[in-house]
Motif scaffolding. Structure first.
Motif, PDB file in Angstrom:
ATOM      1  N   ASP A 272       0.825  -1.211   0.000  1.00 42.70           N
ATOM      2  CA  ASP A 272       0.000   0.000   0.000  1.00 42.70           C
ATOM      3  C   ASP A 272       0.862   1.266   0.000  1.00 42.70           C
ATOM      4  OD1 ASP A 272      -2.373  -1.360  -0.114  1.00 42.70           O
ATOM      5  OD2 ASP A 272      -2.697  -1.342   2.054  1.00 42.70           O
TER       6      ASP A 272
ATOM      7  N   PRO B  65      -5.390   7.989  -4.559  1.00 36.66           N
ATOM      8  CA  PRO B  65      -5.591   7.763  -3.123  1.00 36.66           C
ATOM      9  C   PRO B  65      -6.489   8.814  -2.468  1.00 36.66           C
ATOM     10  CG  PRO B  65      -3.240   8.002  -3.636  1.00 36.66           C
ATOM     11  CD  PRO B  65      -3.997   8.211  -4.893  1.00 36.66           C
ATOM     12  N   SER B  66      -6.623   9.972  -3.075  1.00 37.59           N
ATOM     13  CA  SER B  66      -7.441  11.032  -2.466  1.00 37.59           C
ATOM     14  C   SER B  66      -8.944  10.728  -2.547  1.00 37.59           C
ATOM     15  CB  SER B  66      -7.149  12.377  -3.129  1.00 37.59           C
ATOM     16  OG  SER B  66      -7.560  12.372  -4.478  1.00 37.59           O
ATOM     17  N   CYS B  67      -9.317   9.698  -3.258  1.00 39.53           N
ATOM     18  CA  CYS B  67     -10.742   9.343  -3.385  1.00 39.53           C
ATOM     19  C   CYS B  67     -11.253   8.527  -2.191  1.00 39.53           C
ATOM     20  CB  CYS B  67     -10.977   8.559  -4.664  1.00 39.53           C
ATOM     21  SG  CYS B  67     -10.810   9.563  -6.132  1.00 39.53           S
ATOM     22  N   ASN B  68     -10.398   8.282  -1.221  1.00 40.93           N
ATOM     23  CA  ASN B  68     -10.772   7.533  -0.020  1.00 40.93           C
ATOM     24  C   ASN B  68     -11.288   6.132  -0.337  1.00 40.93           C
ATOM     25  OD1 ASN B  68     -10.010   9.625   1.674  1.00 40.93           O
ATOM     26  ND2 ASN B  68     -12.037  10.603   1.501  1.00 40.93           N
ATOM     27  N   THR B  69     -10.679   5.493  -1.323  1.00 41.20           N
ATOM     28  CA  THR B  69     -11.006   4.113  -1.676  1.00 41.20           C
ATOM     29  C   THR B  69      -9.728   3.303  -1.541  1.00 41.20           C
ATOM     30  OG1 THR B  69     -12.631   4.885  -3.281  1.00 41.20           O
ATOM     31  CG2 THR B  69     -11.896   2.622  -3.502  1.00 41.20           C
ATOM     32  N   LYS B  70      -9.832   2.129  -0.953  1.00 42.12           N
ATOM     33  CA  LYS B  70      -8.662   1.262  -0.843  1.00 42.12           C
ATOM     34  C   LYS B  70      -8.256   0.778  -2.227  1.00 42.12           C
ATOM     35  CE  LYS B  70      -9.431  -0.586   3.756  1.00 42.12           C
ATOM     36  NZ  LYS B  70      -9.597  -1.806   4.545  1.00 42.12           N
TER      37      LYS B  70
ATOM     38  N   TYR C 270     -10.488  -0.785  -5.561  1.00 43.24           N
ATOM     39  CA  TYR C 270     -10.377  -0.199  -6.896  1.00 43.24           C
ATOM     40  C   TYR C 270      -9.811  -1.217  -7.889  1.00 43.24           C
ATOM     41  CZ  TYR C 270      -9.161   3.119 -10.580  1.00 43.24           C
ATOM     42  OH  TYR C 270      -9.063   3.779 -11.774  1.00 43.24           O
TER      43      TYR C 270
END
Length: 171
Positions: A8, A75-80, A84
């Motif tokens: 990650d 990463p700014s979309c708050n999705t792991k 995705y």
């Protein structure tokens, strides 16, 4: 050994990495997420294809989706990343299956139309007692002369014995 937890942090810094580092990250992402790609690919079997080729093609589509996920992940979309990536892999595999099915439908439609033309020509030949002209075939089929000429050319193309029915082979 890098595992899913450590990857990650590498994924977060992927866009800022050098080309050499990007290749390393891509390799490690593919290694770690291989089971996910294989699992998704196994859900999309196409019965008409050879099972090994079918599976390999679906897995390849899946890895393309995984790499696309890595390249487009924000990463700014708050999705792991896992969420995705799963979505991208699934979409890529499904798109590959759709392309195979669409090609099969086109081929079967074209073949059916060609077989229909052959039958019409044979029936018209029997009716007239001679080989019909292109214009007669055009009238009988309701197709333009160019279309009839295209099918007429296909009648004389070289085909393999495997493509012919046994009744068509006169030895």
């Amino acid at each position: 050994m890098i595992d899913a937890n450590n990857i990650d942090s590498l994924i977060l810094h992927y866009s800022e990495a050098s080309d050499k580092e990007k290749k390393t990250i891509e390799t490690k992402v593919c290694e770690i997420y291989t089971p996910m790609v294989q699992r998704i690919a196994s859900q999309y079997e196409i019965p008409s294809l050879c099972p090994a080729a079918n599976r390999d093609d679906r897995i390849q589509d899946g890895f393309q989706g995984l790499l696309k996920a890595l390249h487009t992940y924000d990463p700014s979309c708050n999705t792991k990343f896992l969420t995705y990536a799963y979505s991208c892999v699934r979409k890529a595999v499904y798109s590959g299956v759709r392309e195979i099915n669409a090609a099969g439908k086109r081929n079967s439609y074209s073949n059916a139309k060609f077989q229909m033309y052959r039958k019409i020509k044979k029936d018209l030949s029997l009716k007239l007692g001679r080989i019909p002209s292109i214009s007669e075939l055009s009238i009988e089929t309701g197709w333009r002369i160019n279309t009839v000429l295209t099918y007429e050319r296909q009648l004389y193309d070289v085909v393999s014995f495997e493509d012919m029915e046994m009744s068509e082979i006169n030895i």
